[in-house]
Design a protein around this motif. Structure first.
Motif, PDB file in Angstrom:
ATOM      1  N   SER A 270       0.830  -1.201   0.000  1.00 51.05           N
ATOM      2  CA  SER A 270       0.000   0.000   0.000  1.00 51.05           C
ATOM      3  C   SER A 270       0.858   1.243   0.000  1.00 51.05           C
ATOM      4  O   SER A 270       1.851   1.336   0.703  1.00 51.05           O
ATOM      5  CB  SER A 270      -0.920  -0.002   1.217  1.00 51.05           C
ATOM      6  OG  SER A 270      -1.597   1.224   1.315  1.00 51.05           O
ATOM      7  N   ALA A 272      -0.692   4.068   0.635  1.00 55.38           N
ATOM      8  CA  ALA A 272      -1.577   5.020   1.321  1.00 55.38           C
ATOM      9  C   ALA A 272      -0.923   5.682   2.515  1.00 55.38           C
ATOM     10  O   ALA A 272      -1.297   6.790   2.886  1.00 55.38           O
ATOM     11  CB  ALA A 272      -2.845   4.290   1.775  1.00 55.38           C
ATOM     12  N   LEU A 273       0.061   5.010   3.136  1.00 54.98           N
ATOM     13  CA  LEU A 273       0.640   5.559   4.361  1.00 54.98           C
ATOM     14  C   LEU A 273       1.807   6.499   4.102  1.00 54.98           C
ATOM     15  O   LEU A 273       2.326   7.095   5.038  1.00 54.98           O
ATOM     16  CB  LEU A 273       1.108   4.409   5.266  1.00 54.98           C
ATOM     17  CG  LEU A 273      -0.002   3.497   5.784  1.00 54.98           C
ATOM     18  CD1 LEU A 273       0.586   2.428   6.672  1.00 54.98           C
ATOM     19  CD2 LEU A 273      -1.048   4.293   6.532  1.00 54.98           C
ATOM     20  N   ILE A 276       1.980  10.128   5.641  1.00 57.60           N
ATOM     21  CA  ILE A 276       0.980  10.267   6.698  1.00 57.60           C
ATOM     22  C   ILE A 276       1.654  10.728   7.988  1.00 57.60           C
ATOM     23  O   ILE A 276       2.669  10.181   8.409  1.00 57.60           O
ATOM     24  CB  ILE A 276       0.255   8.924   6.939  1.00 57.60           C
ATOM     25  CG1 ILE A 276      -0.701   8.635   5.778  1.00 57.60           C
ATOM     26  CG2 ILE A 276      -0.527   8.948   8.243  1.00 57.60           C
ATOM     27  CD1 ILE A 276      -1.902   9.548   5.731  1.00 57.60           C
ATOM     28  N   LEU A 281      -3.834  10.664  12.747  1.00 56.01           N
ATOM     29  CA  LEU A 281      -4.556   9.441  13.088  1.00 56.01           C
ATOM     30  C   LEU A 281      -5.018   9.439  14.539  1.00 56.01           C
ATOM     31  O   LEU A 281      -5.561   8.452  15.018  1.00 56.01           O
ATOM     32  CB  LEU A 281      -3.658   8.218  12.834  1.00 56.01           C
ATOM     33  CG  LEU A 281      -3.034   8.122  11.434  1.00 56.01           C
ATOM     34  CD1 LEU A 281      -2.142   6.894  11.342  1.00 56.01           C
ATOM     35  CD2 LEU A 281      -4.087   8.097  10.350  1.00 56.01           C
ATOM     36  N   MET A 339      -6.443   2.513   7.654  1.00 54.49           N
ATOM     37  CA  MET A 339      -5.136   3.156   7.618  1.00 54.49           C
ATOM     38  C   MET A 339      -4.471   3.118   8.992  1.00 54.49           C
ATOM     39  O   MET A 339      -3.264   2.892   9.113  1.00 54.49           O
ATOM     40  CB  MET A 339      -5.272   4.603   7.136  1.00 54.49           C
ATOM     41  CG  MET A 339      -5.676   4.738   5.686  1.00 54.49           C
ATOM     42  SD  MET A 339      -5.922   6.461   5.185  1.00 54.49           S
ATOM     43  CE  MET A 339      -4.243   7.076   5.322  1.00 54.49           C
ATOM     44  N   GLN A 342      -3.236  -0.371   9.673  1.00 54.43           N
ATOM     45  CA  GLN A 342      -2.042  -0.661   8.885  1.00 54.43           C
ATOM     46  C   GLN A 342      -0.832   0.078   9.440  1.00 54.43           C
ATOM     47  O   GLN A 342       0.267  -0.474   9.553  1.00 54.43           O
ATOM     48  CB  GLN A 342      -2.279  -0.265   7.424  1.00 54.43           C
ATOM     49  CG  GLN A 342      -1.152  -0.689   6.495  1.00 54.43           C
ATOM     50  CD  GLN A 342      -1.457  -0.380   5.046  1.00 54.43           C
ATOM     51  OE1 GLN A 342      -2.569   0.000   4.710  1.00 54.43           O
ATOM     52  NE2 GLN A 342      -0.469  -0.525   4.191  1.00 54.43           N
ATOM     53  N   TYR A 343      -1.044   1.341   9.829  1.00 52.17           N
ATOM     54  CA  TYR A 343       0.048   2.139  10.389  1.00 52.17           C
ATOM     55  C   TYR A 343       0.562   1.493  11.678  1.00 52.17           C
ATOM     56  O   TYR A 343       1.778   1.380  11.885  1.00 52.17           O
ATOM     57  CB  TYR A 343      -0.434   3.561  10.669  1.00 52.17           C
ATOM     58  CG  TYR A 343       0.613   4.450  11.332  1.00 52.17           C
ATOM     59  CD1 TYR A 343       1.526   5.163  10.562  1.00 52.17           C
ATOM     60  CD2 TYR A 343       0.682   4.552  12.720  1.00 52.17           C
ATOM     61  CE1 TYR A 343       2.488   5.961  11.159  1.00 52.17           C
ATOM     62  CE2 TYR A 343       1.647   5.342  13.324  1.00 52.17           C
ATOM     63  CZ  TYR A 343       2.542   6.049  12.546  1.00 52.17           C
ATOM     64  OH  TYR A 343       3.497   6.824  13.144  1.00 52.17           O
TER      65      TYR A 343
END
Length: 683
Positions: A270, A272-273, A276, A281, A339, A342-343
């Motif tokens: 991914s 997506a992170l 970030i 978060l 997210m 996953q983080y």
């Protein structure tokens, strides 16, 4: 002026349109309305599985209205203030149109949109009448436009008022077929595959991943309905549709396409992170990492437990904006939740789960008779594939079981009762690495169901699982085997049997040494579970776990691995031989340093427990060395007020021991603080 809506933070079939502010200028409002209209027209390129006629009528009306609005903007004289009322009403209507189009094209929501087609068509009818209402109050004489444009407005008003927007005949026919199939499930009779494929074709569901998106969407809607205690009938319909889609995923589609991560061992990394910020978060109220993010009608997201406390304190506003809320509905932000998970997984951050975070107790029952019947038929189909299928069919069957049992208690119980555990155990001997991994992952999920643990052991599954732990064809299979042993070890008899297997504990220790981070975690929690049985204590020590864990404490930056290592060491230190093994490695200074610097409350609790056990079992030499660590007292006193209740009690015990030792040493007393026979030299 109005941001592009985010479908992930809005509950489907809700239309939270925002009225433009009173002080807005006509130019700004006109430009925003045109931009919104163009955004609506951009949906022409998307696929609409239902309400096609209503959508076409919407596009036609919006396109015509845009011609009129653009002529106003292009006129030499600027738009007068007198048009603000009309444009504001149109803006509200345009927002609702966009929400409708978002819902009709939302990924995974096609089946739900089909059964909601009457509701959707009614909403289209209401909103398109809103066009006529907004244009009724438009002062045509106040704007410099052509007569053709004015006639076009009159035409739009007349057509909007006369529009009879109803469900498409094809939608009604598909709903009829679907309800007939759901009745078959309720009665326990197999539905006609031709009818199923006809419905799937109508919805544009052509592959496994399309079907899987439907299941995920329906599951999220069921979770919302269950948590909000809303319409029971709607909850049953959602459960029935989910059963239907799960059946299609298992039975209708012969292969899993590329969007799956596990069937063929491919895992999509991914992006997506990237970029970030961890602060993004965290909950704006608690400033802690969110475990169950929910979004308010204002569009701002908070952790569920924090915003509920905010409401229970008598507040009825959005904490960030101060805006008074028209609704207290909490919409789960599933994208952000994924997210965060996953983080945390990639960075070793421990998140304290919210009590309402993914409460799978709702899955004890199927939710509807049709859902129950569909799952039982799927289970029967999968057992046949496990017994008589080709290698590819066995692999897919194991994968489907893995997916079905991930979060549903009912699915686990139903699949166990179907008798598939012996067949999954047999597949652990497969020479195909993917089949072996999917089978052990499925067994891992099933082992979370209490009745399955006995079935696994009765079918001689322990030796097979340990064999995968030691010799699994993929590291992921070994990782799942370790986690499966953890769940099996929740039964006292199994803890004894696993410990007596000469390969089990050494295999777990080997995974701690050479496995990836997930392997290490699974192995550590399995070892921790096995230590509940006193007979496994010496076996864990003999396998050489202590030096490995101390090295982990020195080198690992992952909070979860440090916490788990401390938990195992604290348990080992409860006995003298464990204390000896730890002290011989010169661990005291390391442990004091961890207590001083750790940010994990749980980690500090285990660290304090470990230090107390070392004091009790290690004798005067241990206490003397701890007395000479001035930073230790600061950390211990902080645990009295900031630590968990257990950490506070144990910190208090250590403080008392250290104080007694200091007082007796200062008075030159020779009376030992602790029994002499437990004295251990730690240099």
């Amino acid at each position: 002026m109005i941001q592009k809506s985010n479908g992930s933070s809005r509950r489907i079939l809700t239309y939270p349109a925002i009225h433009p502010c009173d002080s807005i200028s006509p130019v700004t409002l006109l430009n925003s309305l045109i931009d919104l209209g163009r955004d609506i027209c951009s949906y022409k390129s998307k696929f609409f599985s239902t309400n096609k006629r209503n959508v076409r009528e919407t596009f036609r009306q919006i396109t015509n209205l845009l011609l009129f609005l653009e002529e106003i903007r292009n006129s030499t004289s600027g738009p007068p203030n007198s048009i603000i009322l009309s444009l504001s009403e149109l803006h509200l209507t345009f927002q609702k149109f966009r929400y409708l189009l978002e819902d009709c094209t939302r990924d995974g929501a096609r089946a739900w949109m089909l059964v909601s087609s009457d509701r959707l068509s009614n909403q289209f009818r209401i909103v398109i009448r809103g066009l006529a209402t907004g244009l009724d109050v438009f002062p045509l004489s106040a704007v410099d436009v052509s007569n053709e444009a004015k006639e076009l407005v009159g035409l739009i008003i007349r057509q909007a008022r006369k529009a009879t927007l109803e469900s498409d005949p094809e939608d009604k026919k598909s709903v009829k077929y679907l309800m007939r199939i759901l009745n078959h499930f309720e009665e326990g009779t197999a539905p006609d595959p031709v009818e199923i494929k006809r419905i799937l074709h109508h919805l544009g569901i052509h592959k496994w991943s399309d079907c899987n998106k439907e299941v995920k969407f329906l599951d999220s809607e069921i979770e919302i309905e269950f948590s909000n205690k809303e319409n029971k009938r709607e909850l049953e319909l959602l459960s029935s549709l989910m059963g239907f889609m799960s059946y299609c995923r298992c039975v209708i589609f012969d292969s899993v396409d590329f969007e799956s991560q596990h069937l063929n061992g491919h895992c999509n990394s991914s992006e997506a992170l990237k970029g970030i910020n961890a602060d993004d978060l965290k909950c704006p109220i608690s400033l802690e990492m969110m475990s169950d993010p929910v979004t308010l009608s204002t569009g701002h997201t908070y952790d569920r437990c924090s915003i509920l406390k905010w409401f229970s304190s008598g507040n009825s506003t959005c904490p960030k904006t101060g805006e008074r809320l028209t609704s207290r509905e909490l919409v789960p932000n599933l994208v952000l939740k994924g997210m965060i998970q996953q983080y945390c997984a990639e960075n070793g951050v421990a998140v304290v789960p919210s009590r309402k975070n993914r409460d799978i107790s709702r899955t004890i029952m199927a939710g509807s008779l049709a859902g129950e019947g569909a799952l039982k038929m799927s289970a029967s189909f999968l057992v046949k594939k496990l017994v008589n299928g080709s290698v590819e069919e066995m692999n897919k069957a194991a994968f489907e079981i893995r997916v079905l049992t991930k979060t549903s208690i009912f699915n686990r119980s139903c699949l166990v009762e179907s008798g598939m555990i012996p067949h999954l155990l047999r597949l652990l001997l497969s020479k195909d690495s993917n089949t072996q991994e999917n089978s052990i992952a499925a067994l891992l999920n099933l082992s979370k169901y209490s009745k399955s643990r006995g079935a696994i052991v009765e079918n001689e599954g322990l030796d097979l699982i340990v064999n995968v732990l030691r010799k699994g064809l993929k590291i992921e299979a070994q990782q799942h085997a370790a986690a499966t042993l953890f769940y099996l070890a929740s039964v006292e008899e199994n803890r004894i049997l696993i410990g007596e297997n000469p390969e089990a504990i050494p295999g777990l220790v080997e995974l701690v040494k050479n496995g990836n981070n997930r392997c290490k975690r699974n192995a550590l929690v399995a070892i921790f579970g096995l230590l509940v049985h006193p007979g496994n204590h010496w076996r864990v020590l003999a396998a050489g776990v202590v030096p490995l864990l101390l090295n982990l404490l020195k080198d690992s930056e992952r909070e979860d691995l440090v916490t788990d290592s401390l938990a195992v060491l604290a348990t080992l230190a409860e006995k003298v031989d464990g204390t000896v093994a730890i002290l011989r490695r010169g661990a005291l200074q390391l442990l004091v340093g961890i207590l001083n610097t750790s940010t994990s409350r749980t980690g500090k609790e285990y660290c304090v427990s470990l230090l107390l056990a070392l004091c009790v079992n290690g004798g005067l030499d241990v206490v003397a060395r701890l007395v000479n660590c001035p930073s230790l007292m600061v950390s211990l006193y902080s645990q009295l007020s900031e630590g968990t209740s257990r950490a506070s009690k144990k910190a208090n015990a250590i403080i008392r021991i250290l104080h007694e030792f200091t007082e007796k040493r200062s008075s030159a007393s020779v009376t030992p603080v602790l029994p002499r026979e437990r004295f251990i030299h730690v240099w």
